[in-house]
Write a protein that holds these residues in place. Structure first.
Motif, short mmCIF file in Angstrom:
data_model
loop_
_atom_site.label_atom_id
_atom_site.label_comp_id
_atom_site.label_asym_id
_atom_site.label_seq_id
_atom_site.Cartn_x
_atom_site.Cartn_y
_atom_site.Cartn_z
N LEU A 104 65.54 -47.22 -36.55
CA LEU A 104 64.50 -48.08 -35.99
C LEU A 104 63.15 -47.39 -36.08
N LYS A 105 62.09 -48.18 -36.17
CA LYS A 105 60.74 -47.63 -36.02
C LYS A 105 60.34 -47.86 -34.57
N LEU A 106 60.23 -46.76 -33.82
CA LEU A 106 59.91 -46.83 -32.39
C LEU A 106 58.41 -46.75 -32.17
N ILE A 107 57.87 -47.68 -31.38
CA ILE A 107 56.48 -47.61 -30.95
C ILE A 107 56.48 -47.54 -29.43
N GLY A 108 56.00 -46.43 -28.87
CA GLY A 108 56.00 -46.24 -27.43
C GLY A 108 54.61 -46.38 -26.85
N VAL A 109 54.52 -47.00 -25.67
CA VAL A 109 53.24 -47.18 -24.99
C VAL A 109 53.35 -46.54 -23.62
N THR A 110 52.43 -45.64 -23.29
CA THR A 110 52.42 -45.03 -21.98
C THR A 110 51.02 -45.10 -21.40
N GLY A 111 50.94 -44.99 -20.07
CA GLY A 111 49.68 -45.12 -19.34
C GLY A 111 49.97 -45.74 -18.00
N THR A 112 49.00 -45.74 -17.11
CA THR A 112 49.21 -46.33 -15.79
C THR A 112 49.24 -47.85 -15.88
N ASN A 113 48.24 -48.42 -16.54
CA ASN A 113 48.13 -49.88 -16.67
C ASN A 113 48.12 -50.28 -18.14
N GLY A 114 48.57 -51.49 -18.42
CA GLY A 114 48.47 -52.04 -19.77
C GLY A 114 49.70 -51.88 -20.64
N LYS A 115 50.72 -51.16 -20.15
CA LYS A 115 51.90 -50.92 -20.98
C LYS A 115 52.60 -52.23 -21.34
N THR A 116 52.85 -53.04 -20.32
CA THR A 116 53.60 -54.28 -20.55
C THR A 116 52.88 -55.21 -21.51
N THR A 117 51.61 -55.48 -21.23
CA THR A 117 50.84 -56.39 -22.10
C THR A 117 50.79 -55.86 -23.53
N THR A 118 50.58 -54.56 -23.68
CA THR A 118 50.48 -53.99 -25.02
C THR A 118 51.77 -54.15 -25.81
N VAL A 119 52.94 -53.94 -25.18
CA VAL A 119 54.18 -54.09 -25.95
C VAL A 119 54.43 -55.55 -26.33
N TYR A 120 54.02 -56.48 -25.48
CA TYR A 120 54.16 -57.89 -25.85
C TYR A 120 53.23 -58.25 -27.00
N LEU A 121 52.03 -57.68 -27.01
CA LEU A 121 51.12 -57.90 -28.14
C LEU A 121 51.69 -57.31 -29.42
N LEU A 122 52.24 -56.11 -29.33
CA LEU A 122 52.85 -55.47 -30.50
C LEU A 122 53.99 -56.32 -31.06
N LYS A 123 54.84 -56.81 -30.17
CA LYS A 123 55.97 -57.64 -30.59
C LYS A 123 55.47 -58.92 -31.27
N SER A 124 54.47 -59.54 -30.68
CA SER A 124 53.92 -60.77 -31.24
C SER A 124 53.34 -60.54 -32.63
N MET A 125 52.59 -59.47 -32.79
CA MET A 125 51.97 -59.18 -34.10
C MET A 125 53.02 -58.86 -35.15
N LEU A 126 54.00 -58.06 -34.79
CA LEU A 126 55.06 -57.69 -35.75
C LEU A 126 55.88 -58.92 -36.15
N GLU A 127 56.14 -59.80 -35.20
CA GLU A 127 56.90 -61.01 -35.52
C GLU A 127 56.09 -61.94 -36.42
#
Length: 483
Positions: A104-127
């Motif tokens: 798999l190609k893993l893309i990890g997002v870390t930080g206090t805020n914004g993690k959830t929204t960012t992974v949903y954006l990544l998923k949407s763009m990749l799809e």
């Protein structure tokens, strides 16, 4: 699986027994043990797995992994001593499930805020680019379009590796995941190599666990030590620290993003239009259905990662326009044809509350009413700050309960109120009554934000976990008002 194959890469000392054994499964919960299983004794913050080793043996465990000497009653049990049980668990889990992250190609997002929204954006763009994507996160886990319940932001390594394996078997090419500071500190992602690591920001949160900002930072930074490429928000003070520390590492591709400072992906000309946010990245036009400056930062992190992967910009734009993030600036109650807006958002930190209130103020035509509280058994310092921010930015703040856990809800509310310097607030312990009050006083053009719960459909109280879904509560209140 043969024990020796399971132990590949693990440093251990054989205390007793034999290594030539066949293992059925790995467990770290003695209640799940079956015959011929291996039991890993994890030292937790409340429970010590070493105390359950003999119980695991009684249930059929044939191998015990421990971090300290334990008294074993059975002679035919193999006992192995390791320095760090969680790292050993992570490595054995990867061995057991055939190292799925290598496929798999893993893309990890870390930080206090914004993690959830960012992974949903990544998923949407990749799809949009035709890729099949897995997602690991706070709201839920996904294998393609299949939704799987999420118990925590990042699962324990054993469950995580199983999830990766399921993604591989479902032909996922990518996995985008929120990587929490807890998971990094507790080695849940130990042994995982990330294609890209994204840093969003670092603000006050989880200091009850990490004790200091330096510890919190050190946990977050582990992601970038394990990432081939790093995408960093350099408008955040800690972002510059991440950048400096990553530059000391070998063979890292680094991309930066910002709105204020110079960077590789700089946004400008931000403009709110009918709830959407329009902006430019390096002069090129973009538009997101998720409003607010903080969501521009989330978009920038996703665009930076997609650029590293060579995804076409038009597909990125489509991904920004076709994404829904449950409980993040989510509008509810609109089917009742009300003259005001109701928004639910997961904002539960001072920075998160500030972001959502500033965003909503941008399109509030009358009053902004904020209903929120603060979780119990967590960092208490942020409570007064939440009180101050809410009353400074909202026209009215209704301070209420939010997952009080073992604490008295009124004690938490008083500590929030202690930070308030204005008189534009009310305090109501019962969250349902607080929501009823907000909806009862709402006028045309008002915006009500219910902050802190977001996607959650439960409340954690002294008696345990109870069902509590703000969408259902709002529906009930509005439906009864129509009668």
């Amino acid at each position: 699986m043969k024990l020796l194959d399971l132990l590949n890469g693990v440093s251990y000392q054989l205390l007793s027994g034999e290594l030539e054994k066949e293992i059925n499964n790995i467990q770290y919960d003695s209640r799940k043990i079956e015959v011929d299983d291996l039991f890993v004794c994890l030292t937790g913050f409340e429970v010590d797995g070493h105390n359950y080793a003999n119980k695991a043996i009684e249930a059929g465990a044939k191998v015990i992994i421990c971090e300290k000497n334990i008294d074993i009653k059975e002679n035919d049990v193999t006992v192995l001593l390791v320095k760090e049980g969680r790292k050993a668990l992570a490595l054995m889990a990867a061995n057991y499930y055939g190292h799925p992250t290598r496929k798999l190609k893993l893309i990890g997002v870390t930080g206090t805020n914004g993690k959830t929204t960012t992974v949903y954006l990544l998923k949407s763009m990749l799809e949009k680019a035709g890729k099949k994507v897995g997602l690991v996160g706070t709201i839920a886990n996904y294998i393609g379009d299949t939704k799987i319940k999420s118990e925590r932001t990042t699962p324990e390594s054993l469950e995580l590796q199983k999830l990766f394996k399921d993604m591989v078997e479902a032909d996922c090419e990518y996995c985008v995941m929120e990587v929490s500071s807890h998971s990094l500190y507790l080695d849940r992602v130990y042994g995982c190599e990330f294609e890209i690591g994204i840093f969003t920001n670092l603000t006050r949160d989880h200091l009850d666990f990490h004790k200091s900002f330096d510890n919190y930072y050190d946990a977050k930074f582990k992601l970038f030590q394990r990432s081939k490429s790093c995408v960093i928000n350099v408008d955040d003070d800690f972002g510059y620290r991440v950048l400096r520390d990553v530059e000391k590492l070998d063979n890292k591709e680094i991309k930066t993003y910002s709105i204020k400072n110079e960077s590789d992906f700089k946004a400008s000309d931000l403009m709110l239009k009918e709830g959407d946010i329009h902006f430019r990245i390096n002069g090129e036009e973009f538009n997101s259905v998720l409003p607010g400056e903080y969501n521009v930062y989330n978009a920038l992190g996703a665009v930076g990662a997609m650029s590293i992967l060579g995804i076409d910009k038009e597909l990125m734009r489509k991904g920004l326009l076709d994404v829904v993030v449950p409980g993040r600036c989510e509008r509810i109650g609109y089917k009742y044809d009300i003259p005001y807006d109701i928004i639910i958002d997961f904002a539960h930190t001072p920075d998160g509350l500030k972001n959502i209130l500033e965003t909503l103020k941008g399109f509030t035509k009358n009053r902004l009413i904020a209903v929120y509280g603060c979780g119990g058994d967590r960092d208490k310092v942020k409570r007064a700050e939440l009180g101050r921010i809410g009353t400074e930015l909202a026209d009215l703040a209704i301070i209420t309960s939010d997952n009080p856990r073992e604490e008295d809800p009124m004690v938490i509310i008083k500590e929030i109120v202690a930070g308030i310097k204005k008189s534009n607030y009310l305090a109501i312990e019962n969250r349902v009554e607080a929501i009823k009050l907000a909806l009862g006083m709402a006028e045309e053009g008002d915006v009500i934000v219910l902050a802190g719960k977001g996607h959650e459909n439960y409340q954690i109280v002294n008696e345990g976990v109870i069902h509590f879904d703000e969408r259902e509560i709002v529906d009930d209140i509005l439906a009864n008002k129509k009668k």
